[in-house]
Design a protein around this motif. Structure first.
Motif, mmCIF file in Angstrom:
data_model
loop_
_atom_site.group_PDB
_atom_site.id
_atom_site.type_symbol
_atom_site.label_atom_id
_atom_site.label_comp_id
_atom_site.label_asym_id
_atom_site.label_seq_id
_atom_site.Cartn_x
_atom_site.Cartn_y
_atom_site.Cartn_z
ATOM 1 N N GLU A 108 0.832 -1.205 0.000
ATOM 2 C CA GLU A 108 0.000 0.000 0.000
ATOM 3 C C GLU A 108 0.868 1.257 0.000
ATOM 4 O O GLU A 108 1.850 1.351 0.707
ATOM 5 C CB GLU A 108 -0.884 -0.011 1.245
ATOM 6 N N LYS A 109 0.491 2.214 -0.833
ATOM 7 C CA LYS A 109 1.156 3.518 -0.846
ATOM 8 C C LYS A 109 0.286 4.469 -0.042
ATOM 9 O O LYS A 109 -0.908 4.579 -0.277
ATOM 10 C CB LYS A 109 1.309 4.010 -2.287
ATOM 11 N N LEU A 110 0.901 5.127 0.935
ATOM 12 C CA LEU A 110 0.155 5.994 1.833
ATOM 13 C C LEU A 110 0.202 7.448 1.382
ATOM 14 O O LEU A 110 1.203 7.901 0.828
ATOM 15 C CB LEU A 110 0.712 5.891 3.247
ATOM 16 N N TYR A 111 -0.895 8.151 1.667
ATOM 17 C CA TYR A 111 -1.015 9.574 1.340
ATOM 18 C C TYR A 111 -1.684 10.293 2.501
ATOM 19 O O TYR A 111 -2.316 9.675 3.348
ATOM 20 C CB TYR A 111 -1.868 9.771 0.078
ATOM 21 N N GLY A 112 -1.559 11.589 2.497
ATOM 22 C CA GLY A 112 -2.300 12.432 3.436
ATOM 23 C C GLY A 112 -2.057 12.091 4.890
ATOM 24 O O GLY A 112 -0.930 11.887 5.324
ATOM 25 N N VAL A 169 12.673 16.781 10.979
ATOM 26 C CA VAL A 169 12.463 17.829 9.970
ATOM 27 C C VAL A 169 12.044 17.229 8.638
ATOM 28 O O VAL A 169 11.089 17.681 8.002
ATOM 29 C CB VAL A 169 13.726 18.704 9.808
ATOM 30 N N PHE A 170 12.775 16.192 8.197
ATOM 31 C CA PHE A 170 12.514 15.642 6.869
ATOM 32 C C PHE A 170 11.553 14.463 6.882
ATOM 33 O O PHE A 170 11.279 13.873 5.844
ATOM 34 C CB PHE A 170 13.838 15.251 6.196
ATOM 35 N N GLY A 171 11.014 14.144 8.044
ATOM 36 C CA GLY A 171 10.015 13.094 8.170
ATOM 37 C C GLY A 171 8.658 13.693 8.470
ATOM 38 O O GLY A 171 7.976 14.227 7.584
ATOM 39 N N TRP A 174 8.085 17.600 7.586
ATOM 40 C CA TRP A 174 8.001 17.765 6.123
ATOM 41 C C TRP A 174 6.645 17.284 5.614
ATOM 42 O O TRP A 174 5.996 17.933 4.803
ATOM 43 C CB TRP A 174 9.132 16.997 5.450
ATOM 44 N N GLN A 175 6.212 16.120 6.102
ATOM 45 C CA GLN A 175 4.928 15.561 5.672
ATOM 46 C C GLN A 175 3.782 16.469 6.095
ATOM 47 O O GLN A 175 2.840 16.674 5.334
ATOM 48 C CB GLN A 175 4.744 14.153 6.241
ATOM 49 N N GLU A 176 3.863 17.022 7.290
ATOM 50 C CA GLU A 176 2.794 17.911 7.762
ATOM 51 C C GLU A 176 2.717 19.173 6.914
ATOM 52 O O GLU A 176 1.627 19.673 6.640
ATOM 53 C CB GLU A 176 3.008 18.289 9.236
ATOM 54 N N ILE A 177 3.855 19.696 6.494
ATOM 55 C CA ILE A 177 3.869 20.947 5.736
ATOM 56 C C ILE A 177 3.662 20.721 4.243
ATOM 57 O O ILE A 177 2.860 21.400 3.608
ATOM 58 C CB ILE A 177 5.192 21.711 5.975
#
Length: 189
Positions: A108-112, A169-171, A174-177
């Motif tokens: 599964e590829k996750l989004y959002g 920062v990059f996890g 980054w995903q939140e922003i």
């Protein structure tokens, strides 16, 4: 750099990393290609034994009077991260082997929000792995007596903080922003 490349501890760390992946691959190939569930379980159970072997090698090396160096610190960091991330790495590989060799579902590829939750969970594991690594480093420092020889081990503690900060920062941050939402489905005609 010469200290790292010519160290028996470096060879031990590399051998353990290779062993880690060999046992995973052998276990999953045995499970899916040979259909031998019990043998597969035994092979996969040997994965954490590799970590135990590295721990024993490191302790023996230090107890035998080895001067602590970067590779002893690297062994502690490797162990901390392997203990925490090892099971999820086995699971990651298992899903892909099941898909490839046993008709299992596509990974599964996750989004959002689902992707954000996963990033926060992975960062939490990074924090735990760093804490375990730091504990192992402090234990190693105690074994060698906290003398000036322990300086290379102390030097790993700020590195763990840097890794944890960069991962944040990059996890999850980054995903939140900048995180992606689910891909747009093509309009049906």
């Amino acid at each position: 750099m010469d200290e790292i490349l010519n160290s028996p501890m470096t060879a031990a760390i590399v051998a353990c990393e290779i062993g880690f992946w060999v046992f995973i691959a052998a276990g999953l190939l045995t499970r899916y290609a040979l259909r031998k569930q019990k043998a597969s379980t035994v092979l996969l159970a040997l994965v954490p034994v590799v970590d135990l072997v590295l721990l024993v090698i490191t302790v023996i090396d230090l107890m035998n009077g080895a001067v602590p160096n970067l590779t002893h610190g690297l062994a502690a960091v490797y162990l901390g991260f392997s203990v925490v991330f090892g099971p999820s790495m086995v699971e990651w590989a298992d899903v892909r082997f099941a898909h490839r060799f046993a008709g299992g579902p596509r990974p599964e590829k996750l989004y959002g929000r689902a992707k954000a939750r996963k990033e926060w969970r992975e960062w939490g594991k990074c924090v735990l792995a760093s804490a375990i690594s730091a504990g192992l480093l402090v234990l190693a420092i105690a074994v060698v007596g906290g003398s000036g020889q322990a300086e290379p081990l102390w030097g790993w503690l700020p590195r763990l903080g840097t890794v944890t900060g960069l991962w944040f920062v990059f996890g999850p941050l980054w995903q939140e922003i900048f995180g992606s939402s689910a891909p747009k489905k093509e309009a049906s005609r």
